[in-house]
Design a protein around this motif. Structure first.
Motif, PDB file in Angstrom:
ATOM      1  N   ASN A 140      15.594   1.420 -16.938  1.00 43.22           N
ATOM      2  CA  ASN A 140      14.901   2.672 -17.257  1.00 43.22           C
ATOM      3  C   ASN A 140      14.318   3.232 -15.966  1.00 43.22           C
ATOM      4  N   GLU A 141      13.601   4.333 -16.076  1.00 38.46           N
ATOM      5  CA  GLU A 141      13.141   4.996 -14.854  1.00 38.46           C
ATOM      6  C   GLU A 141      12.174   4.117 -14.053  1.00 38.46           C
ATOM      7  N   THR A 142      11.352   3.352 -14.741  1.00 35.69           N
ATOM      8  CA  THR A 142      10.384   2.511 -14.044  1.00 35.69           C
ATOM      9  C   THR A 142      11.081   1.352 -13.309  1.00 35.69           C
ATOM     10  N   LEU A 143      12.058   0.735 -13.967  1.00 37.39           N
ATOM     11  CA  LEU A 143      12.794  -0.346 -13.290  1.00 37.39           C
ATOM     12  C   LEU A 143      13.583   0.181 -12.104  1.00 37.39           C
ATOM     13  N   ALA A 144      14.205   1.366 -12.288  1.00 42.23           N
ATOM     14  CA  ALA A 144      14.959   1.960 -11.181  1.00 42.23           C
ATOM     15  C   ALA A 144      14.019   2.252 -10.013  1.00 42.23           C
ATOM     16  N   ALA A 145      12.810   2.733 -10.331  1.00 40.02           N
ATOM     17  CA  ALA A 145      11.837   3.040  -9.275  1.00 40.02           C
ATOM     18  C   ALA A 145      11.387   1.768  -8.558  1.00 40.02           C
ATOM     19  N   ALA A 146      11.245   0.677  -9.307  1.00 35.72           N
ATOM     20  CA  ALA A 146      10.829  -0.582  -8.687  1.00 35.72           C
ATOM     21  C   ALA A 146      11.885  -1.055  -7.681  1.00 35.72           C
ATOM     22  N   LEU A 147      13.146  -0.907  -8.047  1.00 35.73           N
ATOM     23  CA  LEU A 147      14.226  -1.272  -7.122  1.00 35.73           C
ATOM     24  C   LEU A 147      14.181  -0.399  -5.868  1.00 35.73           C
ATOM     25  N   GLN A 148      13.956   0.892  -6.107  1.00 38.05           N
ATOM     26  CA  GLN A 148      13.893   1.833  -4.985  1.00 38.05           C
ATOM     27  C   GLN A 148      12.706   1.504  -4.077  1.00 38.05           C
ATOM     28  N   MET A 149      11.584   1.128  -4.673  1.00 41.86           N
ATOM     29  CA  MET A 149      10.378   0.815  -3.898  1.00 41.86           C
ATOM     30  C   MET A 149      10.609  -0.414  -3.021  1.00 41.86           C
ATOM     31  N   LYS A 150      11.262  -1.427  -3.596  1.00 42.57           N
ATOM     32  CA  LYS A 150      11.533  -2.640  -2.805  1.00 42.57           C
ATOM     33  C   LYS A 150      12.379  -2.314  -1.587  1.00 42.57           C
ATOM     34  N   LEU A 151      13.394  -1.511  -1.835  1.00 48.02           N
ATOM     35  CA  LEU A 151      14.304  -1.118  -0.758  1.00 48.02           C
ATOM     36  C   LEU A 151      13.542  -0.331   0.311  1.00 48.02           C
ATOM     37  N   TYR A 152      12.688   0.576  -0.146  1.00 45.92           N
ATOM     38  CA  TYR A 152      11.918   1.446   0.749  1.00 45.92           C
ATOM     39  C   TYR A 152      10.976   0.599   1.608  1.00 45.92           C
ATOM     40  N   MET A 153      10.288  -0.360   0.973  1.00 49.79           N
ATOM     41  CA  MET A 153       9.349  -1.206   1.718  1.00 49.79           C
ATOM     42  C   MET A 153      10.085  -2.027   2.771  1.00 49.79           C
ATOM     43  N   LYS A 154      11.266  -2.490   2.391  1.00 49.23           N
ATOM     44  CA  LYS A 154      12.026  -3.342   3.303  1.00 49.23           C
ATOM     45  C   LYS A 154      12.630  -2.542   4.455  1.00 49.23           C
ATOM     46  N   LYS A 155      13.300  -1.466   4.099  1.00 48.29           N
ATOM     47  CA  LYS A 155      14.057  -0.722   5.129  1.00 48.29           C
ATOM     48  C   LYS A 155      13.162   0.174   5.976  1.00 48.29           C
ATOM     49  N   SER A 156      12.138   0.752   5.387  1.00 49.03           N
ATOM     50  CA  SER A 156      11.306   1.685   6.157  1.00 49.03           C
ATOM     51  C   SER A 156       9.988   1.060   6.584  1.00 49.03           C
ATOM     52  N   ARG A 157       9.859  -0.249   6.322  1.00 50.19           N
ATOM     53  CA  ARG A 157       8.644  -0.980   6.696  1.00 50.19           C
ATOM     54  C   ARG A 157       7.382  -0.311   6.175  1.00 50.19           C
ATOM     55  N   ILE A 158       7.432   0.080   4.930  1.00 50.49           N
ATOM     56  CA  ILE A 158       6.257   0.648   4.268  1.00 50.49           C
ATOM     57  C   ILE A 158       5.528  -0.518   3.598  1.00 50.49           C
ATOM     58  N   THR A 159       4.208  -0.545   3.687  1.00 44.69           N
ATOM     59  CA  THR A 159       3.477  -1.667   3.102  1.00 44.69           C
ATOM     60  C   THR A 159       2.996  -1.350   1.686  1.00 44.69           C
ATOM     61  N   ALA A 160       2.715  -2.399   0.941  1.00 45.04           N
ATOM     62  CA  ALA A 160       2.185  -2.236  -0.421  1.00 45.04           C
ATOM     63  C   ALA A 160       0.882  -1.445  -0.374  1.00 45.04           C
ATOM     64  N   GLU A 161       0.092  -1.665   0.681  1.00 44.46           N
ATOM     65  CA  GLU A 161      -1.196  -0.964   0.803  1.00 44.46           C
ATOM     66  C   GLU A 161      -0.979   0.536   0.978  1.00 44.46           C
ATOM     67  N   GLN A 162       0.007   0.891   1.775  1.00 51.23           N
ATOM     68  CA  GLN A 162       0.274   2.328   1.990  1.00 51.23           C
ATOM     69  C   GLN A 162       0.689   3.001   0.677  1.00 51.23           C
ATOM     70  N   CYS A 163       1.505   2.308  -0.100  1.00 49.73           N
ATOM     71  CA  CYS A 163       1.896   2.865  -1.409  1.00 49.73           C
ATOM     72  C   CYS A 163       0.668   3.015  -2.304  1.00 49.73           C
ATOM     73  N   ALA A 164      -0.176   1.999  -2.300  1.00 51.67           N
ATOM     74  CA  ALA A 164      -1.368   2.024  -3.160  1.00 51.67           C
ATOM     75  C   ALA A 164      -2.306   3.163  -2.765  1.00 51.67           C
ATOM     76  N   LYS A 165      -2.325   3.481  -1.469  1.00 41.96           N
ATOM     77  CA  LYS A 165      -3.213   4.562  -1.008  1.00 41.96           C
ATOM     78  C   LYS A 165      -2.895   5.899  -1.665  1.00 41.96           C
ATOM     79  N   VAL A 166      -1.626   6.081  -2.017  1.00 35.50           N
ATOM     80  CA  VAL A 166      -1.240   7.325  -2.704  1.00 35.50           C
ATOM     81  C   VAL A 166      -1.982   7.416  -4.044  1.00 35.50           C
ATOM     82  N   ALA A 167      -2.005   6.292  -4.760  1.00 33.34           N
ATOM     83  CA  ALA A 167      -2.695   6.281  -6.058  1.00 33.34           C
ATOM     84  C   ALA A 167      -4.197   6.491  -5.869  1.00 33.34           C
TER      85      ALA A 167
END
Lengths: 388, 380
Positions: free
Chosen positions: B136-163
C-alpha cells in the motif's frame, strides 16, 4: 472563441467477453490500434486522459496508475476523468478542452472496462445513497424501468405500440451490429423474440437491455495547427454539452429530462444547430435500454414529446431513415461502460470521416454522440462535423 | 499563455471529524465560497470537482452524490479522480479555451467515513502480484525512505525534523487535523508504522472539502482586488510496477519542469518564495524539495537542518503544517494551492509568513512512492 479541435483517429478493441486478454492488455489493444491507424508515435503525445467506472467495478482503484504503461502514458501529463456512465463522453470533453485551451496539440483519450471480471449491477446499486435509496435500487434496470414507466404514463403511450417500438429498435440495432466489426452481441432477433423475452424489470425484457462487455477505446484529439501539419482528415468538434441534476432519484422529472435537454441545448448552440433532426446526419445515442433511447430522441429534440414510438415504427431513426440512430448497433449491443461514451464519440468520428465501413451512413457530415450516467442523472454530448 | 486565469476566492473546512454529514459540509463550503466572492450559483460558468470512489464512504460514482449540493445543478461540469490539482488544471483549461469565464473547483473527501488510508491504497495494488503481499502507499513510502536514507545519506533525525516543523506550523492553522510541539525524539519514538516510518511521520486520515473559484482575467478584476494568477502547471505519471521504477528519480522533476517552463521559472530555488508540498510521509518533503529544484540534489537534509524552510525562513515550506497535519486524501493537492493563495493574499492568519510572497508553488501527489505528481506555480 475556442481554438478548433479535431479527432484524427480512433482505436477500438474487439468488444465482447475477452477472457483471452488481461485488463491492461485490453487497454493496450485499443491504444496501439489508434497509434497504428494514425501513424502517430506515442512519444509525440502531450497528454493522456484516462477514465473508467468506479473502483468497485474495476477491482482496482485509480486505474490510471495500473494502466500507465498500457496507455503509453509513462512520463506524460495526465488527467483522470470519471463521471459514471457518462465517463466516455466526459473523457472526450476533457481531451477537447485540453487542446482547445492551447495547452496541448495532441491528446490521447482512453476509456476501458472489463465487465466480465467485475459485478456491474452490484456496483451500480452502490451509487445510490446507503440510507434511503440503496435498498430499492436493483442495479441499473430498476432505475431505467421506473423512468420508462414515468414517460409512458405521462404521454399515455399504449402498451402495444410501446412494445412494438421497443422491439423494432432492438431488431434493427441487433441487425446493425453485424455490420460493425467491433460489436459484441451479434444475433438475429425477431419482433416476437424481443416481445416474448424474459422480463428483467417491467417493461424491460432481456432483448431490450445491453450486455456486459469487455472493451476499450482510444481516440486522438489534435489542434488545428497539428492537423494541418500532419495533413490529416479530421472529425471536428462542433459542440460540447454536459448537464447533471439531483442525486435523489425522486427529486426530478425523468420523462422531460432536464439533464438531457440542457446538455443537447448547450451543444446545439455551439454547433449552430436549430433543427437537429434535419441538420444532424447521424446520432450515436447512448442506449442501454430500448425504452430510454426513445426518451432521448424526444429530449434531444429529434421529435416532440410522446411522439418517438410512432416515428420509430415509421423508420425515421432507422439506417435508411431521416436521422439514422446507432448504426453501429449502439450500446444495446456493446457496453463496456467506461469506454462506451468514447465509443459513441469514435463511431460519430468514423461516420463524419467516411470511415465507418459497412455501417457508414452515406455522406454523413454532422454527427452527435452521447452518454448518460449517475443515478439517472448526467448527460454528455459531443457533436462532430466533417468541416471545421 | 494566451488566456490568463486567476484564483479569485477560496474556502475550506477543518480536517478533524465533523458531526455534519458530507452532503451538508459540501454545501457549507460551496456557500462560503460564493458568499466570499459575491457571486450567485447561476453566475458560475462551469464546475469541476475532484473526488475518488475509493475514498468516498462506500458510495460509488462520487460525483453523483454531491452534484447539486455543490451548486452544479444543470451546469456543465466534470470530475477528476484521485488528485485535486487535476481539477484545478482542468478548470483552468476550460477558462483558457474561451468557453467559460468562471469555474468552481471543489475537492471532496470525508476521511472519517473511510477505512484507513492503507486499506484504500491497497486497492492501487494489482490483484495478482502486489495486493497479496499487502503493498500500500505507506509500505511503498517506507521502501522509498530506506532507499533515500541509504543513497542520499539522509538521517532519521532529518526526516523527523520535517514532522516537528510541520506539526508545529499547524498550531497556527485552524483547519489542521493534527498539530503540536514535538521534539525529534518524540517523532522517532512514536509508534513504528512501517520501518523506518513512525506514526508522527505518517499523515493522518482527515476530512476536507476545499473549494476555489477561477476566473478569466477580465472577470477576475470585477470579482476581487487580490487575484492570484495561475502562472504554470504540469503533471507527470510514472510506470506502474514499483520494482520497475527508480524511486529516487521519479516523475516530479518532469511535472515541475512543465510548470516552470509555462511560468518562465528558470531558478526555482530563487524565484519561488514559498511552497506547499504534499508530504504524506515526512521524508518526502525533503525528496520532493530536491526534485522541485528548491535545493540541490541530495541537499534535502541540509536544507531542513539550515532552518530555511521554517515558517519565517528564507524559503518557507508548508507553513500550514502540510499533509502531515491535515490529510483529506483527494483534497490535499488543492488544499496546498488554497494555502498558497492565502499566503499571497496576506490572509493566512496566525500562519502567515513574514516575508512577502510573490510567487508560490503548490504540489500534489498520489500513488505508490509518488507515481503521479502535479505542480502549480501561482503568482501575484
Amino acid at each position: 472563441m475556442a481554438r478548433p479541435v479535431g479527432i484524427i483517429g480512433t482505436g477500438q478493441t474487439k468488444h465482447g467477453k475477452r477472457m483471452d486478454v488481461c485488463y491492461p492488455e485490453l487497454v493496450r489493444e485499443a491504444v496501439m490500434t489508434v497509434f497504428a491507424e494514425t501513424g502517430i508515435d506515442p512519444g509525440d503525445i502531450d497528454g493522456v486522459v484516462s477514465g473508467t467506472m468506479p473502483s468497485m467495478m474495476e477491482g482496482i482503484a485509480l486505474t490510471h496508475f495500473y494502466f500507465a504503461d498500457a496507455m503509453q502514458a509513462s512520463g506524460k501529463q495526465i488527467l483522470k476523468t470519471e463521471t459514471c456512465g457518462s465517463t466516455g463522453v466526459s473523457i472526450a470533453h476533457t481531451a477537447y478542452y485540453w487542446v482547445a485551451s492551447g495547452m496541448a496539440d495532441l491528446v490521447l483519450a482512453v476509456g476501458h472496462e472489463k465487465m466480465n471480471e467485475g459485478d456491474s449491477q452490484a456496483t451500480m446499486t452502490t451509487v445510490a445513497e446507503p440510507f434511503y435509496q440503496r435498498f430499492f435500487i436493483a442495479g441499473a434496470p430498476g432505475v431505467f424501468s421506473m423512468q420508462s414507466q414515468m414517460w409512458t404514463d405521462r404521454y399515455g403511450i399504449p402498451e402495444d405500440k410501446l412494445r412494438d417500438a421497443a422491439a423494432y429498435i432492438s431488431v434493427t440495432h441487433h441487425n446493425s451490429a453485424f455490420d460493425n466489426p467491433y460489436a459484441h452481441i451479434k444475433i438475429r432477433v425477431t419482433m416476437d423474440d424481443v416481445k416474448n423475452a424474459r422480463i428483467i424489470t417491467y417493461p424491460v425484457r432481456l432483448l431490450d437491455v445491453c450486455p456486459n462487455s469487455d472493451g476499450a477505446c482510444a481516440v486522438i484529439f489534435a489542434s488545428d495547427k497539428m492537423i494541418r501539419k500532419l495533413g490529416k482528415k479530421a472529425a471536428w468538434v462542433k459542440g460540447v454539452g454536459y448537464s447533471g441534476e439531483e442525486y435523489y432519484f425522486g427529486d426530478s422529472d425523468k420523462a422531460v429530462w432536464q439533464a438531457a435537454i440542457q446538455a443537447a441545448k448547450q451543444a446545439y448552440k455551439q454547433a449552430g444547430i436549430r433543427n437537429p433532426r434535419k441538420e444532424l446526419d447521424v446520432a450515436e445515442v447512448y442506449n442501454p435500454f430500448t425504452y430510454q433511447e426513445m426518451l432521448f430522441y424526444e429530449c434531444f429534440g429529434f421529435c416532440d414529446f410522446g411522439q418517438a414510438p410512432d416515428l420509430v415504427l415509421k423508420g425515421t431513426f432507422g439506417r435508411k431513415g431521416e436521422l439514422p440512430c446507432d448504426p453501429s448497433g449502439g450500446t444495446l449491443c456493446t457496453n463496456p461502460i467506461g469506454a462506451t461514451g468514447l465509443i459513441r464519440t469514435a463511431e460519430a468520428a468514423l461516420q463524419v470521416m467516411g470511415k465507418a465501413g459497412d455501417h457508414q451512413v452515406p455522406g454523413a457530415k454532422l454527427a452527435l454522440a452521447h452518454a448518460m450516467g449517475g443515478v439517472d442523472q448526467f448527460n454528455g454530448i459531443i457533436i462532430l462535423g466533417s468541416e471545421k | 499563455m494566451a488566456n490568463k486565469v486567476a484564483i479569485v476566492g477560496v474556502a475550506q473546512n477543518a480536517g478533524c471529524e465533523s458531526k455534519d454529514n458530507y452532503y451538508d459540509q459540501a454545501y457549507q463550503v460551496t456557500r462560503e465560497l460564493l458568499d466570499k466572492t459575491g457571486l450567485k450559483k447561476d453566475d458560475i460558468g462551469t464546475f469541476i470537482s475532484a473526488s475518488s470512489d475509493i475514498f468516498h464512504g462506500g458510495i460509488s460514482c462520487a460525483n453523483a452524490y454531491y452534484w447539486e449540493t455543490t451548486g452544479a445543478f444543470l451546469k456543465n461540469g466534470s470530475r477528476q479522480d484521485g488528485e485535486s490539482l487535476f481539477a484545478l488544471f482542468y478548470g483552468a483549461m476550460r477558462i483558457m479555451s474561451g468557453h467559460y469565464d468562471t469555474a468552481l473547483v471543489i475537492a471532496l473527501c470525508k476521511g472519517s467515513e473511510n477505512p484507513s488510508n492503507e486499506s484504500c491504497t491497497l486497492m492501487y495494488a494489482d490483484p495478482f502480484y502486489q495486493r497479496g503481499v499487502g503493498l500500500n502507499e505507506t509500505l511503498a513510502a517506507a521502501l522509498q525512505m530506506k532507499l533515500y536514507m541509504k543513497k542520499s545519506r539522509i538521517t532519521a533525525e532529518q526526516c523527523a525534523k520535517v514532522a516537528v516543523k510541520n506539526l508545529g506550523n499547524a498550531l497556527g492553522n485552524p483547519y489542521a487535523h493534527r498539530r503540536g510541539r514535538y521534539s525529534v525524539e518524540d517523532v522517532l519514538k512514536s509508534e513504528l508504522v512501517a520501518d523506518p516510518l513512525t506514526e508522527l511521520q505518517v499523515a493522518p486520515k482527515s476530512e476536507g472539502i476545499v473549494a476555489m473559484l477561477l476566473a478569466s482575467e477580465e472577470k477576475a478584476k470585477k470579482i476581487t482586488k487580490k487575484p492570484v494568477w495561475i502562472k504554470g502547471f504540469g503533471s507527470s505519471l510514472d510506470s506502474y510496477i514499483l520494482g520497475d521504477r527508480d524511486l529516487l528519480n521519479g516523475q516530479l522533476r518532469n511535472a515541475a519542469n512543465r510548470a516552470y517552463k509555462m511560468a518562465r521559472i528558470t531558478d526555482p530555488g530563487k524565484q519561488i518564495d514559498l511552497a506547499e508540498i504534499s508530504e504524506p510521509y515526512a521524508f518526502q518533503e525533503l525528496l520532493w524539495m530536491e526534485d522541485l529544484g528548491l535545493c540541490s540534489p541530495g541537499g534535502g537534509g541540509k536544507m531542513i537542518d539550515s532552518g530555511k524552510t521554517e515558517k519565517n525562513g528564507a524559503l518557507p515550506i508548508n507553513p500550514s503544517g502540510g499533509v502531515l497535519a491535515n490529510n483529506p486524501y483527494v483534497s490535499r493537492g488543492l488544499q496546498r494551492a488554497v494555502e498558497a493563495v492565502l499566503q499571497m493574499r496576506g490572509e493566512a492568519g496566525e500562519r502567515q509568513v513574514e516575508k512577502r510572497v510573490k510567487t508560490a508553488l503548490a504540489h500534489g501527489t498520489h500513488g505508490f512512492a509518488g507515481q503521479c505528481h502535479a505542480v502549480a506555480v501561482l503568482g501575484r
